[in-house]
Design a protein around this motif. Structure first.
Motif, PDB file in Angstrom:
ATOM      1  N   UNK A  77       0.811  -1.221   0.000  1.00  0.00           N
ATOM      2  CA  UNK A  77       0.000   0.000   0.000  1.00  0.00           C
ATOM      3  C   UNK A  77       0.841   1.266   0.000  1.00  0.00           C
ATOM      4  N   UNK A  78       0.297   2.252  -0.658  1.00  0.00           N
ATOM      5  CA  UNK A  78       0.922   3.560  -0.712  1.00  0.00           C
ATOM      6  C   UNK A  78      -0.034   4.602  -0.158  1.00  0.00           C
ATOM      7  N   UNK A  79      -0.929   4.157   0.713  1.00  0.00           N
ATOM      8  CA  UNK A  79      -1.874   4.995   1.426  1.00  0.00           C
ATOM      9  C   UNK A  79      -2.622   4.182   2.469  1.00  0.00           C
ATOM     10  N   UNK A  80      -3.158   3.030   2.009  1.00  0.00           N
ATOM     11  CA  UNK A  80      -3.964   2.193   2.885  1.00  0.00           C
ATOM     12  C   UNK A  80      -3.782   0.759   2.446  1.00  0.00           C
ATOM     13  N   UNK A 112      -4.549  -0.607  -7.978  1.00  0.00           N
ATOM     14  CA  UNK A 112      -5.217   0.513  -8.646  1.00  0.00           C
ATOM     15  C   UNK A 112      -6.456   0.960  -7.883  1.00  0.00           C
ATOM     16  N   UNK A 113      -6.889   0.168  -6.921  1.00  0.00           N
ATOM     17  CA  UNK A 113      -8.166   0.407  -6.233  1.00  0.00           C
ATOM     18  C   UNK A 113      -8.034   0.737  -4.763  1.00  0.00           C
ATOM     19  N   UNK A 114      -6.812   0.814  -4.235  1.00  0.00           N
ATOM     20  CA  UNK A 114      -6.617   1.047  -2.802  1.00  0.00           C
ATOM     21  C   UNK A 114      -7.525   2.164  -2.277  1.00  0.00           C
ATOM     22  N   UNK A 115      -8.295   1.844  -1.271  1.00  0.00           N
ATOM     23  CA  UNK A 115      -9.230   2.810  -0.683  1.00  0.00           C
ATOM     24  C   UNK A 115      -9.405   2.503   0.792  1.00  0.00           C
ATOM     25  N   UNK A 116      -9.348   3.522   1.615  1.00  0.00           N
ATOM     26  CA  UNK A 116      -9.784   3.399   3.002  1.00  0.00           C
ATOM     27  C   UNK A 116     -10.740   4.548   3.277  1.00  0.00           C
ATOM     28  N   UNK A 117     -11.898   4.212   3.817  1.00  0.00           N
ATOM     29  CA  UNK A 117     -12.939   5.204   4.112  1.00  0.00           C
ATOM     30  C   UNK A 117     -13.319   5.086   5.577  1.00  0.00           C
ATOM     31  N   UNK A 118     -13.414   6.218   6.260  1.00  0.00           N
ATOM     32  CA  UNK A 118     -13.839   6.253   7.661  1.00  0.00           C
ATOM     33  C   UNK A 118     -15.100   7.092   7.779  1.00  0.00           C
ATOM     34  N   UNK A 167      -8.633  -2.546   0.288  1.00  0.00           N
ATOM     35  CA  UNK A 167      -9.880  -1.895   0.697  1.00  0.00           C
ATOM     36  C   UNK A 167      -9.996  -1.985   2.204  1.00  0.00           C
ATOM     37  N   UNK A 168     -10.399  -0.887   2.836  1.00  0.00           N
ATOM     38  CA  UNK A 168     -10.651  -0.908   4.267  1.00  0.00           C
ATOM     39  C   UNK A 168     -11.705   0.133   4.606  1.00  0.00           C
ATOM     40  N   UNK A 169     -12.574  -0.216   5.551  1.00  0.00           N
ATOM     41  CA  UNK A 169     -13.666   0.662   5.933  1.00  0.00           C
ATOM     42  C   UNK A 169     -13.750   0.699   7.459  1.00  0.00           C
ATOM     43  N   UNK A 170     -13.807   1.904   7.989  1.00  0.00           N
ATOM     44  CA  UNK A 170     -13.823   2.097   9.438  1.00  0.00           C
ATOM     45  C   UNK A 170     -15.051   2.919   9.798  1.00  0.00           C
ATOM     46  N   UNK A 171     -15.814   2.446  10.770  1.00  0.00           N
ATOM     47  CA  UNK A 171     -16.987   3.194  11.226  1.00  0.00           C
ATOM     48  C   UNK A 171     -16.916   3.387  12.730  1.00  0.00           C
TER      49      UNK A 171
END
Length: 389
Positions: free
Chosen positions: A173-176, A216-222, A179-183
Motif C-alpha cells: 500500500x501507498x496509502x492504505x 489501482x483500487x486502494x481505498x480506506x474510508x472512515x 480496501x478498508x472501511x472504518x466506522x
C-alpha cells in the motif's frame, strides 16, 4: 455500534456462487474521511471517491468484489455513478451521500444488470449485526474475513470503532490497504477524522507488504455518525481516539499480511540505530520487499546475507562493520561479524515459528522504523497464475 447497518449478498458479479456485493449504511449522514491509491492508474470508484470525499460527509458505502471497474474508461465512471445513484434511490438519500468501492479483475466492465438487480435486496436485508456478511462479500483471494473492533472511552462518553479490511495479494500500500472501511459512533469533525486516519494508516497499512504491488483500487474510508453522543472535548480525547484507531488499523494490517496469498509466516523487520528515521524506513521497506528474503523465510533458511544485501542497496547510510542482526534473540551478526554456523542452527529454529521478528541495528543514530511482510511460497505463484480462470 449505534446507527450503522451492514450487509453482504450474492449478486453474481463473481464467477463462483459466493457473496460479492456489500453495503455499509449510517442512519444519519456521517462525517467522512478517505485515502486512496497513489497508483497512476486508478479505478473508476477512486475517481468518483476523490471528488465526493471533498464534502466530508457520507451516509453509505457500497462495495463489489470480483470486478475492479478499472481501466474501463468513461463508461466505468458512469457505472460507478449509477451504482451510487441506484443505491441512493433505494435508501431514499441523495446520490452524493453514497461512495463506491470495487476490487477484482482489471479491465472488464462492471455487469450493471446484475448490480442493478441486486441493490434492492442488498438494502432491504441490511442489519446492524451483518458486519460479517459485509466483510465476506468484499473478499477476493482472501481466505478469511478481517474485522477489528474496539470499545473506547473519552471524557464525553463511550464509543465504538469497527474496522473491516480485505487484502491478500497486490499489497504494497501507498496509502492504505486494498480496501478498508472504518466506522465509529463518535462525534468528530471530518477534518480531525482525516488527520487521524492519515496518521493511523502511516502507522499500519503503510508498513505492510505481501508482494510489492500497489493496487489501482486502494481505498480506506472512515465514517463517524456521532450517534453514541460521545464527543471529543480536548486534546487528551483526541489522543485516545488516535490510539484506538491505530490499534484497529494495526490489527487489520496484521490480518492482511498473515493472510497474504500463499503465506505461511508473518515477519516483522525492525530497524534500529539508523542515521535518520527516513533511513530506517528505507531499509525496512527494502528488506520487506526482497523476494530473496521472502523465499528464505519460507524455506526457514536464516540466510542473513540477503538481509544485509537488501539493507545495503536501500540507499540509506550504512556502515557494515558495525551492524548487529538477530532473529528473535539469536544474533547472526554482531559488530559486523558473522556469529558462525551454531548461531544459524539456532536461528533456523526461530524461523519455524509462524511469527518472526528480525532486528537490524545499524548503530549510527536514533532512527528506527519497521515493516510487516510475509514469506513467498509456490502457492503465491499458483494463485496468481490462475487468478482470472
Amino acid at each position: 455500534m449505534k446507527g450503522f447497518k451492514f450487509n453482504g449478498i450474492k449478486a453474481g458479479i463473481k464467477k463462483k456462487d459466493v457473496m460479492d456485493f456489500g453495503i455499509i449504511f449510517s442512519e444519519k449522514p456521517a462525517t467522512a474521511a478517505a485515502l486512496f491509491t497513489q497508483n497512476k492508474v486508478v479505478a473508476a470508484p477512486v475517481i468518483l471517491g476523490r471528488e465526493r470525499i471533498k464534502a466530508g460527509v457520507c451516509q453509505a458505502v457500497v462495495v463489489n468484489s470480483g470486478n475492479a471497474n478499472c481501466f474501463t474508461g468513461k463508461k466505468g465512471v458512469k457505472d460507478a455513478e449509477q451504482t451510487a445513484a441506484l443505491t441512493a434511490h433505494a435508501l431514499h438519500i441523495a446520490p452524493e451521500l453514497v461512495m463506491v468501492a470495487s476490487t477484482g479483475v482489471i479491465g472488464a466492465p462492471l455487469p450493471m444488470d446484475r448490480v442493478e438487480k441486486a441493490i434492492p435486496d442488498l438494502v432491504d436485508t441490511m442489519e446492524p449485526d451483518r458486519v460479517d456478511a459485509f466483510a465476506t462479500a468484499i473478499l477476493t483471494t482472501d481466505t478469511t474475513a478481517k474485522i477489528s473492533t474496539r470499545e473506547c472511552r473519552v471524557k464525553g462518553g463511550r464509543f465504538t470503532i469497527t474496522g473491516v479490511a480485505k487484502g491478500s495479494g497486490m499489497i504494497k500500500p501507498n496509502m492504505a490497504t486494498m480496501l478498508s472501511f472504518v466506522v465509529t459512533d463518535l462525534d468528530i469533525s471530518s477534518i480531525l477524522l482525516q488527520s487521524c486516519l492519515k496518521k493511523a494508516c502511516d502507522r499500519s497499512f503503510n508498513r505492510i507488504c505481501v508482494d510489492g504491488d500497489t493496487s489501482t483500487n486502494d481505498t480506506v474510508i472512515a465514517l463517524a455518525n456521532g450517534m453514541s453522543k460521545a464527543v471529543l472535548e480536548d486534546s487528551d480525547d483526541s489522543i485516545e481516539f488516535q490510539r484506538c484507531l491505530d490499534e484497529v488499523l494495526l490489527e487489520l494490517s496484521r490480518m492482511v499480511v498473515r493472510d497474504g496469498e500463499g503465506a505461511t509466516k508473518l515477519v516483522k523487520i525492525q530497524v534500529e540505530g539508523a542515521a535518520t528515521p527516513e533511513d530506517a524506513l528505507k531499509i525496512a521497506e527494502t528488506v520487506a520487499q526482497s523476494n530473496l528474503v521472502k523465499t528464505a523465510v519460507y524455506g526457514e533458511d536464516p540466510n542473513w546475507g540477503r538481509i544485509i544485501a537488501a539493507a545495503g542497496r536501500s540507499g540509506a547510510a550504512m556502515e557494515p562493520d558495525t551492524v548487529d542482526l538477530r532473529f528473535g534473540d539469536v544474533f547472526l551478526v554482531k559488530d559486523g561479524t558473522w556469529q558462525g554456523t551454531a548461531a544459524e542452527v539456532e536461528a533456523a529454529k526461530v524461523m519455524q515459528d509462524k511469527e518472526i521478528e528480525i532486528v537490524l541495528d545499524l548503530k549510527m543514530g536514533q532512527g528506527r522504523d519497521w515493516y510487516l511482510f510475509c514469506d513467498f511460497s509456490e502457492e503465491y505463484v499458483k494463485i496468481n497464475a490462475d487468478y482470472r480462470s
